[in-house]
Design a protein around this motif. Structure first.
Motif: not given
Length: 266
Positions: A8-11, A62-69
Motif C-alpha cells: 500500500a503506497i498510500n490509502d 500492477r500499479l493501481a490508483k483507486y478513486f471514490e466512490p
C-alpha cells in the motif's frame, strides 16, 4: 506454485507483484478424434495426439490508483516464459503431409507446439473503470470501463494480436440492465507456415435485461452490430512474372445475430 505481495503506497494506491508457474494441457478434441471436414469452406481440422503440456513461468507487476466512490486507473506489466507453446496453424495439404487426392485442394488446420527454447512474451496493459454514482437522477447508474493491451512475443504467435483494446458502457436503473461492449483487435498472424495474417477488426455487442418480478426477467443479446467480417490476407510473393502484392486469402462473413428470451430463477 504461485506467490504474490501487495504494497500500500498510500490509502488509494497499491503496488502488487506476483509470480506463478502454470501448466496448460491441450483439450481432448485437439489431441484425439477424427478429422473434421467442412466441404463448404474446404477446410480439414485434424487432431494432434503428440501434443505435450505447455508450461509457463509468469511474472506480473500492477500499479493501481483507486478513486471514490467507485473507480480505478491501473498499469500492468507482465513477462511470461512459455515452453511448448500451442499454436493452431493453417497449411496446405502438402505442408500438412497429406498425399491423397480427395482433400488435396483443402486447407488443413491443426495445433502444433512451437519449436525451440521457451518463448519470451512481455507486455503491458492500461485499464480504467469509473462509476458515475455521484450524478443525479438516472445518470447515476452509468459505468464506463476500458483497457488497452500491448503484447510483444519473442517470435510471432498465430492467433495472438500485439494490440488489443476494449471499451464498455454499463447502465443499471431499477429493473433495467444494459451493457454495450466493444473490442478492437489489431493485425494478427493467422498461420506461421503460410505467413497469412488477419486484418484488424472491431466488434460491438449489446445485451440487457429487465426484471419483471422477483426471479423472472426478460433478456436480449445483439452480436456483431457493425456487421464486421474477418479478412485473412496472404503475403506478397516474387514470381518469374513480377511481384504479387499482399492479397485476399479468405473472407468470412458472420452477419448480425440476436437472442431474446425469458429467464426464470428457482
Amino acid at each position: 506454485p504461485s506467490a504474490s505481495a501487495k504494497f500500500a503506497i498510500n490509502d488509494s494506491t497499491d503496488l502488487q507483484v506476483g509470480y506463478s508457474r502454470t501448466i496448460r494441457r491441450p483439450e481432448v478434441n485437439v489431441l484425439a478424434g477424427v478429422w473434421s471436414v467442412n466441404d463448404a469452406t474446404l477446410t480439414v481440422t485434424a487432431p494432434n495426439p503428440g501434443l505435450e503440456p505447455e508450461i509457463s513461468d509468469n511474472l506480473s507487476i500492477r500499479l493501481a490508483k483507486y478513486f471514490e466512490p467507485v473507480g480505478l486507473v491501473a498499469v500492468n506489466y507482465f513477462h511470461n516464459s512459455v515452453q511448448g507453446l500451442f499454436q493452431t496453424e493453417e497449411m496446405t495439404a502438402e505442408e500438412f503431409g497429406y498425399t491423397g487426392s480427395e482433400y488435396a485442394g483443402y486447407t488443413f488446420r491443426t495445433t502444433r507446439t512451437a519449436d525451440g527454447d521457451a518463448i519470451q512474451i512481455e507486455g503491458y496493459e492500461l485499464e480504467f473503470n469509473h462509476s458515475f454514482d455521484y450524478l443525479p437522477g438516472p445518470w447515476r447508474g452509468l459505468t464506463l470501463r476500458g483497457s488497452y493491451t500491448h503484447t510483444k512475443p519473442e517470435t510471432p504467435i498465430a492467433g495472438s494480436a500485439e494490440d488489443f483494446a476494449t471499451f464498455a458502457v454499463a447502465y443499471r436503473n431499477g429493473p433495467l440492465r444494459l451493457n454495450l461492449n466493444s473490442a478492437w483487435t489489431g493485425e494478427k498472424l493467422n498461420s506461421v507456415s503460410s505467413g497469412s495474417f488477419i486484418e484488424p477488426r472491431t466488434s460491438v455487442d449489446l445485451s440487457g435485461s429487465f426484471a419483471l418480478r422477483p426471479n423472472w426477467s426478460l433478456f436480449f443479446s445483439l452480436r456483431n452490430l457493425l456487421d464486421e467480417p474477418t479478412r485473412i490476407v496472404l503475403p506478397g510473393v516474387e514470381t518469374s512474372n513480377g511481384a504479387i502484392p499482399d492479397h485476399a486469402g479468405d473472407y468470412r462473413e458472420y452477419g448480425r445475430s440476436g437472442t431474446l428470451g425469458l429467464r426464470a430463477v428457482f
